[in-house]
Scaffold this motif. Structure first.
Motif, PDB file in Angstrom:
ATOM      1  N   LEU A 276       0.823  -1.210   0.000  1.00 32.75           N
ATOM      2  CA  LEU A 276       0.000   0.000   0.000  1.00 32.75           C
ATOM      3  C   LEU A 276       0.856   1.259   0.000  1.00 32.75           C
ATOM      4  O   LEU A 276       0.613   2.189  -0.786  1.00 32.75           O
ATOM      5  CB  LEU A 276      -0.913  -0.017   1.234  1.00 32.75           C
ATOM      6  N   VAL A 277       1.866   1.281   0.855  1.00 35.62           N
ATOM      7  CA  VAL A 277       2.692   2.481   0.990  1.00 35.62           C
ATOM      8  C   VAL A 277       3.534   2.719  -0.258  1.00 35.62           C
ATOM      9  O   VAL A 277       3.548   3.818  -0.833  1.00 35.62           O
ATOM     10  CB  VAL A 277       3.588   2.373   2.239  1.00 35.62           C
ATOM     11  N   LEU A 278       4.251   1.694  -0.697  1.00 34.17           N
ATOM     12  CA  LEU A 278       5.200   1.865  -1.799  1.00 34.17           C
ATOM     13  C   LEU A 278       4.499   2.118  -3.126  1.00 34.17           C
ATOM     14  O   LEU A 278       4.998   2.885  -3.958  1.00 34.17           O
ATOM     15  CB  LEU A 278       6.097   0.630  -1.897  1.00 34.17           C
ATOM     16  N   SER A 279       3.351   1.493  -3.344  1.00 33.17           N
ATOM     17  CA  SER A 279       2.639   1.725  -4.612  1.00 33.17           C
ATOM     18  C   SER A 279       1.988   3.101  -4.659  1.00 33.17           C
ATOM     19  O   SER A 279       1.589   3.559  -5.732  1.00 33.17           O
ATOM     20  CB  SER A 279       1.570   0.647  -4.814  1.00 33.17           C
ATOM     21  N   GLY A 280       1.882   3.764  -3.501  1.00 32.74           N
ATOM     22  CA  GLY A 280       1.262   5.083  -3.467  1.00 32.74           C
ATOM     23  C   GLY A 280       2.241   6.236  -3.470  1.00 32.74           C
ATOM     24  O   GLY A 280       1.823   7.391  -3.332  1.00 32.74           O
ATOM     25  N   LEU A 281       3.540   5.966  -3.618  1.00 26.28           N
ATOM     26  CA  LEU A 281       4.516   7.054  -3.659  1.00 26.28           C
ATOM     27  C   LEU A 281       4.414   7.807  -4.979  1.00 26.28           C
ATOM     28  O   LEU A 281       4.323   7.198  -6.050  1.00 26.28           O
ATOM     29  CB  LEU A 281       5.929   6.487  -3.480  1.00 26.28           C
ATOM     30  N   LEU A 282       4.453   9.131  -4.906  1.00 21.53           N
ATOM     31  CA  LEU A 282       4.254   9.979  -6.082  1.00 21.53           C
ATOM     32  C   LEU A 282       5.560  10.606  -6.559  1.00 21.53           C
ATOM     33  O   LEU A 282       6.500  10.788  -5.781  1.00 21.53           O
ATOM     34  CB  LEU A 282       3.250  11.079  -5.755  1.00 21.53           C
ATOM     35  N   PHE A 283       5.570  10.933  -7.848  1.00 19.26           N
ATOM     36  CA  PHE A 283       6.618  11.739  -8.482  1.00 19.26           C
ATOM     37  C   PHE A 283       7.977  11.024  -8.502  1.00 19.26           C
ATOM     38  O   PHE A 283       9.014  11.607  -8.183  1.00 19.26           O
ATOM     39  CB  PHE A 283       6.736  13.102  -7.804  1.00 19.26           C
ATOM     40  N   PHE A 284       7.937   9.743  -8.886  1.00 15.66           N
ATOM     41  CA  PHE A 284       9.168   8.974  -9.104  1.00 15.66           C
ATOM     42  C   PHE A 284       9.171   8.497 -10.550  1.00 15.66           C
ATOM     43  O   PHE A 284       8.204   7.882 -11.013  1.00 15.66           O
ATOM     44  CB  PHE A 284       9.241   7.759  -8.165  1.00 15.66           C
ATOM     45  N   SER A 285      10.260   8.779 -11.245  1.00 18.38           N
ATOM     46  CA  SER A 285      10.379   8.294 -12.616  1.00 18.38           C
ATOM     47  C   SER A 285      10.557   6.781 -12.613  1.00 18.38           C
ATOM     48  O   SER A 285      10.920   6.174 -11.587  1.00 18.38           O
ATOM     49  CB  SER A 285      11.569   8.953 -13.313  1.00 18.38           C
ATOM     50  N   LEU A 286      10.323   6.157 -13.762  1.00 18.36           N
ATOM     51  CA  LEU A 286      10.468   4.708 -13.855  1.00 18.36           C
ATOM     52  C   LEU A 286      11.903   4.286 -13.591  1.00 18.36           C
ATOM     53  O   LEU A 286      12.152   3.256 -12.939  1.00 18.36           O
ATOM     54  CB  LEU A 286      10.011   4.233 -15.245  1.00 18.36           C
ATOM     55  N   ALA A 287      12.856   5.067 -14.052  1.00 14.39           N
ATOM     56  CA  ALA A 287      14.269   4.746 -13.807  1.00 14.39           C
ATOM     57  C   ALA A 287      14.584   4.793 -12.313  1.00 14.39           C
ATOM     58  O   ALA A 287      15.279   3.909 -11.781  1.00 14.39           O
ATOM     59  CB  ALA A 287      15.166   5.718 -14.567  1.00 14.39           C
ATOM     60  N   ASP A 288      14.052   5.805 -11.618  1.00 17.73           N
ATOM     61  CA  ASP A 288      14.270   5.882 -10.170  1.00 17.73           C
ATOM     62  C   ASP A 288      13.632   4.705  -9.453  1.00 17.73           C
ATOM     63  O   ASP A 288      14.196   4.170  -8.491  1.00 17.73           O
ATOM     64  CB  ASP A 288      13.696   7.193  -9.622  1.00 17.73           C
ATOM     65  N   CYS A 289      12.448   4.297  -9.906  1.00 16.24           N
ATOM     66  CA  CYS A 289      11.772   3.146  -9.287  1.00 16.24           C
ATOM     67  C   CYS A 289      12.591   1.878  -9.442  1.00 16.24           C
ATOM     68  O   CYS A 289      12.707   1.078  -8.496  1.00 16.24           O
ATOM     69  CB  CYS A 289      10.389   2.964  -9.902  1.00 16.24           C
ATOM     70  N   LEU A 290      13.165   1.679 -10.610  1.00 14.41           N
ATOM     71  CA  LEU A 290      13.990   0.490 -10.829  1.00 14.41           C
ATOM     72  C   LEU A 290      15.245   0.528  -9.963  1.00 14.41           C
ATOM     73  O   LEU A 290      15.699  -0.510  -9.453  1.00 14.41           O
ATOM     74  CB  LEU A 290      14.359   0.383 -12.315  1.00 14.41           C
ATOM     75  N   ILE A 291      15.811   1.719  -9.787  1.00 13.96           N
ATOM     76  CA  ILE A 291      16.987   1.847  -8.905  1.00 13.96           C
ATOM     77  C   ILE A 291      16.610   1.516  -7.468  1.00 13.96           C
ATOM     78  O   ILE A 291      17.359   0.833  -6.749  1.00 13.96           O
ATOM     79  CB  ILE A 291      17.570   3.269  -9.013  1.00 13.96           C
TER      80      ILE A 291
END
Length: 373
Positions: free
Chosen positions: A304-319
Motif C-alpha cells: 500500500l505504501v510503496l505503490s502510493g509514492l508519487l513523483f518517481f520516474s520509472l528509472a528511479d523506481c527500478l533503482i
C-alpha cells in the motif's frame, strides 16, 4: 536512569516529528524528476506551495488541506505520458515486498543466526526488510528441521573449521560479514529516510512514517522470531567427560575474541535440542501465529505504501527496487553462510545421545574383557 531518560527524550522527539505537519516533502526528489517537479513548483504552483510551507493547517478543511492543492497543481501540469510513467513506476514500487519475499531470508533462518550471534542477527533483520510468508506450522517445521541438522551444504564453509589457515579465515570472514551487512543496513535506512521524509504517499500525503514504519515492521518480526526460537531451541555445551579431549575437538580457535564476533563455523561445538515442555510450547506457537499474521500485515502495508509514492520516474523506481534487492541478497548470503557454519559447529541432541550410548557399550565390553582375564 540516564539511559531511560535519553530514550524517552528521543521517543518524544520522534513522536512530535511524526505528528507535526511536514513542510519538507517537496524540498528534494530522486534525480529522475527532481528538476522537473522543482520547476513546476517554482513556475506553476508557487501559490499553493507557499501556503504549504507555512504549515498552518485549516482543520475545518481537513488535515490534508495544505498538501493536496500542491499535488493537484503538479498533476495538472504533468503531461499525459509522464502520468503514464508515474502509474508504471507505482506498479513497480508496489511489487517490492513480493520481490523481497522471494529473495530474502525466512524468519526462522534469521532467528537461528541471532540465537548464536545476536548483534549480527539484529543487523541482518534491519538490513533486509523482506519477510517470507509462511504458515504457523511451516514456522515450527522449519525450526525443527534446522535444529536437527538441516542442509549442511551451503557454501562449503564447514571445510574451513579445521583448516590450517582458520585463524586468517575467521578474521577475514568475520570482518567481511559485518562490513557487507552494515552496508545493507545503511542502504535500507537511507532509502527509508528518503522515501519517508522526501516523498509523498497518496494514501496519507500529510504523513512521513509510511516507509520507515514498513522497514521497522520487518525488523520487529525478525526480533519476535528470535524470541520464538529462544523458546523452542536450547543450546548447551558439548558433554565433556574428557575435558581436554573434547575441548580440543570442539573448539577450533583458542582465542580471546568473543564468540559474538566469530563466524559460527569457528565457534565451539554446542548441542542443540528442541524444547517441548508445556508453557514454552504454548508461547512458541502463540508467537509463531503472531509472526504469520504480522508478515501478512507487513506485506500488505508495504504494498500500500510503496505503490502510493508519487513523483518517481520509472528509472528511479527500478533503482529503488535494485537497492532493496541488493540489501536482501547480501543479508541472505550472510545468513546462508552462518547457517552452514552453524550446522558444522553443532550436534543435534539425538546424535549426541547415540554417540554417548555407543561409547558406553565400548567401555562396558572393555571392562567385561578385563574381568574375564
Amino acid at each position: 536512569m540516564k539511559l531511560l531518560t535519553a530514550g524517552l527524550v528521543i521517543l518524544f522527539a520522534f513522536l512530535s516529528t511524526v505528528q507535526a505537519t511536514p513542510t519538507h516533502q517537496f524540498d528534494h526528489f530522486f534525480p529522475g524528476w527532481n528538476d522537473l517537479v522543482q520547476g513546476i513548483l517554482r513556475d506553476n504552483c508557487s501559490e499553493p506551495y507557499a501556503e504549504y510551507l507555512t504549515g498552518n493547517v485549516n482543520y475545518t478543511l481537513g488535515r490534508q488541506s495544505l498538501v493536496n492543492p500542491v499535488i493537484n497543481c503538479i498533476l495538472e501540469v504533468f503531461p499525459e505520458y509522464r502520468k503514464a510513467e508515474l502509474a508504471t513506476g507505482a506498479l513497480v514500487l508496489g511489487l517490492i515486498p513480493t520481490i523481497l519475499q522471494n529473495i530474502g531470508s525466512s524468519t526462522p533462518e534469521t532467528a537461528l543466526v541471532g540465537l548464536r550471534r545476536p548483534v549480527l542477527g539484529f543487523l541482518i533483520s534491519a538490513g533486509s526488510p523482506a519477510v517470507s510468508m509462511m504458515k504457523t506450522s511451516d514456522f515450527a517445521r522449519t525450526i525443527a528441521e534446522l535444529a536437527e541438522g538441516g542442509d549442511t551444504e551451503g557454501f562449503g564453509v564447514d571445510r574451513l573449521r579445521w583448516s590450517q589457515g582458520r585463524v586468517k579465515w575467521a578474521i577475514i570472514i568475520g570482518l567481511l560479514e559485518y562490513v557487507v551487512v552494515g552496508g545493507a543496513v545503511a542502504n535500507v535506512l537511507h532509502l527509508a529516510w528518503n522515501l519517508g521524509i522526501n516523498a509523498v504517499a497518496i494514501f496519507g500525503p500529510d504523513t512521513i512514517f509510511g516507509v520507515p514504519l514498513w522497514t521497522l515492521g520487518a525488523a520487529v518480526i525478525h526480533l519476535v522470531g528470535c524470541l520464538a526460537v529462544w523458546l523452542r531451541v536450547r543450546l548447551r555445551p558439548l558433554d565433556a567427560r574428557n575435558e581436554d579431549d573434547y575441548g580440543t575437538r570442539s573448539r577450533p580457535l583458542n582465542t580471546w575474541i568473543p564468540v559474538q564476533f566469530l563466524p559460527t563455523v569457528f565457534q565451539p561445538t554446542l548441542v542443540v535440542e528442541l524444547r517441548r515442555d508445556g508453557p514454552r510450547n504454548f508461547w512458541f506457537h502463540t508467537l509463531a501465529w503472531v509472526i504469520s499474521i504480522g508478515i501478512l500485515v507487513q506485506v500488505a502495508f508495504g504494498t500500500l505504501v510503496l505503490s502510493g509514492l508519487l513523483f518517481f520516474s520509472l528509472a528511479d523506481c527500478l533503482i529503488i527496487v535494485a537497492r532493496y534487492a541488493l540489501s536482501a541478497i547480501v543479508c541472505r548470503a550472510v545468513v546462508k553462510m552462518e547457517l552452514s557454519g552453524m550446522m558444522a559447529a553443532m550436534i543435534p541432541a539425538q546424535a549426541q545421545e547415540a554417540n554417548v550410548a555407543q561409547e558406553q557399550i565400548v567401555l562396558t565390553g572393555w571392562k567385561e574383557q578385563v574381568q574375564e582375564t
